[in-house]
Design an enzyme around this catalytic site. Structure first.
Site, PDB file in Angstrom:
ATOM      1  N   GLU A  58     -35.450 -25.889  -8.058  1.00  0.00           N
ATOM      2  CA  GLU A  58     -35.489 -26.675  -9.528  1.00  0.00           C
ATOM      3  C   GLU A  58     -34.853 -26.473 -10.988  1.00  0.00           C
ATOM      4  O   GLU A  58     -35.223 -27.989 -11.496  1.00  0.00           O
ATOM      5  CB  GLU A  58     -37.010 -26.312  -9.465  1.00  0.00           C
ATOM      6  CG  GLU A  58     -37.694 -26.560  -8.407  1.00  0.00           C
ATOM      7  CD  GLU A  58     -38.599 -27.730  -8.149  1.00  0.00           C
ATOM      8  OE1 GLU A  58     -38.501 -28.682  -8.879  1.00  0.00           O
ATOM      9  OE2 GLU A  58     -38.360 -28.465  -7.468  1.00  0.00           O
ATOM     10  N   SER A 145     -15.140 -23.178  -2.424  1.00  0.00           N
ATOM     11  CA  SER A 145     -14.853 -24.643  -2.350  1.00  0.00           C
ATOM     12  C   SER A 145     -14.076 -25.105  -1.610  1.00  0.00           C
ATOM     13  O   SER A 145     -15.078 -25.563  -0.070  1.00  0.00           O
ATOM     14  CB  SER A 145     -14.889 -25.776  -3.671  1.00  0.00           C
ATOM     15  OG  SER A 145     -16.555 -25.758  -4.201  1.00  0.00           O
ATOM     16  N   HIS A 281     -27.913 -30.908   1.689  1.00  0.00           N
ATOM     17  CA  HIS A 281     -26.626 -29.904   1.796  1.00  0.00           C
ATOM     18  C   HIS A 281     -26.471 -28.932   0.339  1.00  0.00           C
ATOM     19  O   HIS A 281     -26.252 -27.783   0.555  1.00  0.00           O
ATOM     20  CB  HIS A 281     -25.675 -31.087   1.593  1.00  0.00           C
ATOM     21  CG  HIS A 281     -23.961 -30.202   2.026  1.00  0.00           C
ATOM     22  ND1 HIS A 281     -23.288 -28.946   2.577  1.00  0.00           N
ATOM     23  CD2 HIS A 281     -23.485 -30.171   0.790  1.00  0.00           C
ATOM     24  CE1 HIS A 281     -22.008 -29.348   2.041  1.00  0.00           C
ATOM     25  NE2 HIS A 281     -21.900 -29.395   1.522  1.00  0.00           N
ATOM     26  N   SER A 282     -26.707 -30.162  -0.790  1.00  0.00           N
ATOM     27  CA  SER A 282     -26.664 -29.058  -1.866  1.00  0.00           C
ATOM     28  C   SER A 282     -27.754 -30.260  -2.871  1.00  0.00           C
ATOM     29  O   SER A 282     -28.225 -31.207  -2.222  1.00  0.00           O
ATOM     30  CB  SER A 282     -25.189 -29.281  -2.604  1.00  0.00           C
ATOM     31  OG  SER A 282     -24.661 -30.238  -2.389  1.00  0.00           O
TER      32      SER A 282
END
Length: 395
Positions: A58, A145, A281-282
């Site tokens: 959020e 990443s 996923h993200s």
């Protein structure tokens, strides 16, 4: 002339301890070899990860941080496996192992400092959010990443630990533990790492989180074989498929894998934890573009690792609705306090843009630093330096 036909071979079974209702899958087996205090700690850590995901997802939507990745549905994998490792074992992660950091000692302040890239972040704000760094506190290398790069790193760590054990036989034995998703197992790094680990007998536990999707690509489109465990068998590596929503199965499997990895001087083991990525996923993804809401809800309610462990605790009279409500409120309150505090902290000094690559700044890097300082002093209105520790003087 007998060809081996994959479709005619039996599927690899899945190891379970708990049934969906929180009772033992096999009533004749012994209870898990853990204390009530251990299990309560696991449950609270799983709740913490789940609540952190909710709040930070959020917060990203509110524009308070740039990016976030949740691990809903996989809390049992990370917390349970981390609980089975020893403190001195060395870990390499992907980017959905928040529970590993939580179980091994990361505090809410540690999480928030990294997420908001403030001066308390060990990475000094030079990495994306959720790419935690906890070598000193957690024994884990910094998250990167780039997909799959941590897998050969783990093999290298395992080989180094093997050499260290030969030279220091009185030291406690250690293993390397490597986490990755089934999508990363399609990278060349996976295959090279497993082959070297097998041929060099490296004490590494390869832990695959098979959550059903590589971003938007389902496993049905990723491979034709029997999951990831079948691949490691081809490299001569002992393998086990585990129900990743069952924290007791995860714990027992990891503990046994660690014992086997150290047996006879060392060897690699692969664990394939079966789960489901409940969330997107993200924060850059909308998973309902490639899967149905009903599919997600089914997994969220029926195979939720948190709900499953809660049912076990309730059967043991160790948990109830009041404790659930109070604990969630306490975690949420503490988390929001740390979030607010982290947002107000200054960023790392500007000089950290250049440091920590070499022991001393190279002549070229020093020249670049001086030039940046000159430009920022010449056009101060173009740069917000007050939010950095030391301001322009910190450069």
């Amino acid at each position: 002339m007998d060809f081996l036909e994959p479709l005619t071979l039996p599927r690899i079974p899945t190891y379970r301890v708990m049934s969906d209702d929180g009772s033992l899958e096999d009533p004749n087996r012994a209870e898990p070899d853990v204390t009530n205090e251990q299990v309560l700690t696991w449950y609270k850590n799983m709740l913490t990860v789940n609540i952190l995901d909710s709040i930070m997802f959020e917060a990203q939507r509110q524009g308070r941080l740039s990016f976030y990745m949740v691990s809903a549905g996989e809390e049992g994998i990370t917390v349970g496996s981390a609980a089975a490792l020893e403190r001195d074992d060395i870990i390499t992660c992907q980017y959905r192992e928040t529970g590993v950091y939580q179980q091994r000692g990361f505090t809410l302040k540690d999480f928030m400092s990294q997420l908001f890239s403030n001066r308390h972040d060990p990475g000094k704000g030079r990495n994306m959010p959720v790419h935690y760094s906890g070598r000193e506190k957690v024994g884990a290398h910094a998250v990167a990443s780039t997909l799959g790069t941590q897998i050969p790193h783990a093999t290298g760590v395992g080989y180094a630990l093997k050499m260290h054990a030969k030279e220091n036989p009185t030291d406690p034995p250690r293993v390397a533990a490597c986490y990755f998703g089934e999508g990363a197992a399609s990278e060349g790094d996976f295959h090279g790492a497993l082959n070297v680990a097998a041929t060099r007998d490296c004490p590494v536990i390869f832990m695959c989180r098979n959550n059903g999707f590589a971003i938007s690509t389902p496993t049905t489109e990723q491979y034709r074989g029997d999951g990831i465990a079948s691949r490691s068998i081809g490299y001569g590596i002992d393998s086990l498929r585990v129900d990743g929503t069952d924290i007791f199965a995860v714990y027992e499997a990891t503990r046994e894998a660690r014992r086997r990895a150290l047996e006879g001087g060392g060897r690699p083991i692969l664990l394939e934890f079966m789960s489901y990525r409940v969330q997107h996923h993200s924060t850059s993804d909308d998973s309902f573009a490639y899967r149905t809401r009903s599919e997600v809800e089914n997994w969220k309610t029926r195979y939720n690792p948190i709900t499953r462990l809660r049912k076990w605790l309730e059967k043991k009279n160790l948990w109830d609705e009041i404790m659930e409500k109070n604990t969630r409120n306490e975690i949420r309150r503490a988390m929001l306090q740390e979030l607010t505090a982290a947002e107000k902290e200054k960023k790392a000094p500007l000089k950290s843009i250049f440091t920590d690559v070499y022991a001393e700044l190279t002549e070229e890097a020093e020249s670049q630093r001086q030039e940046l300082r000159r430009i920022m002093l010449k056009y101060p209105e173009e740069y917000d330096t007050d939010n950095y520790e030391g301001g322009i003087k910190g450069l």
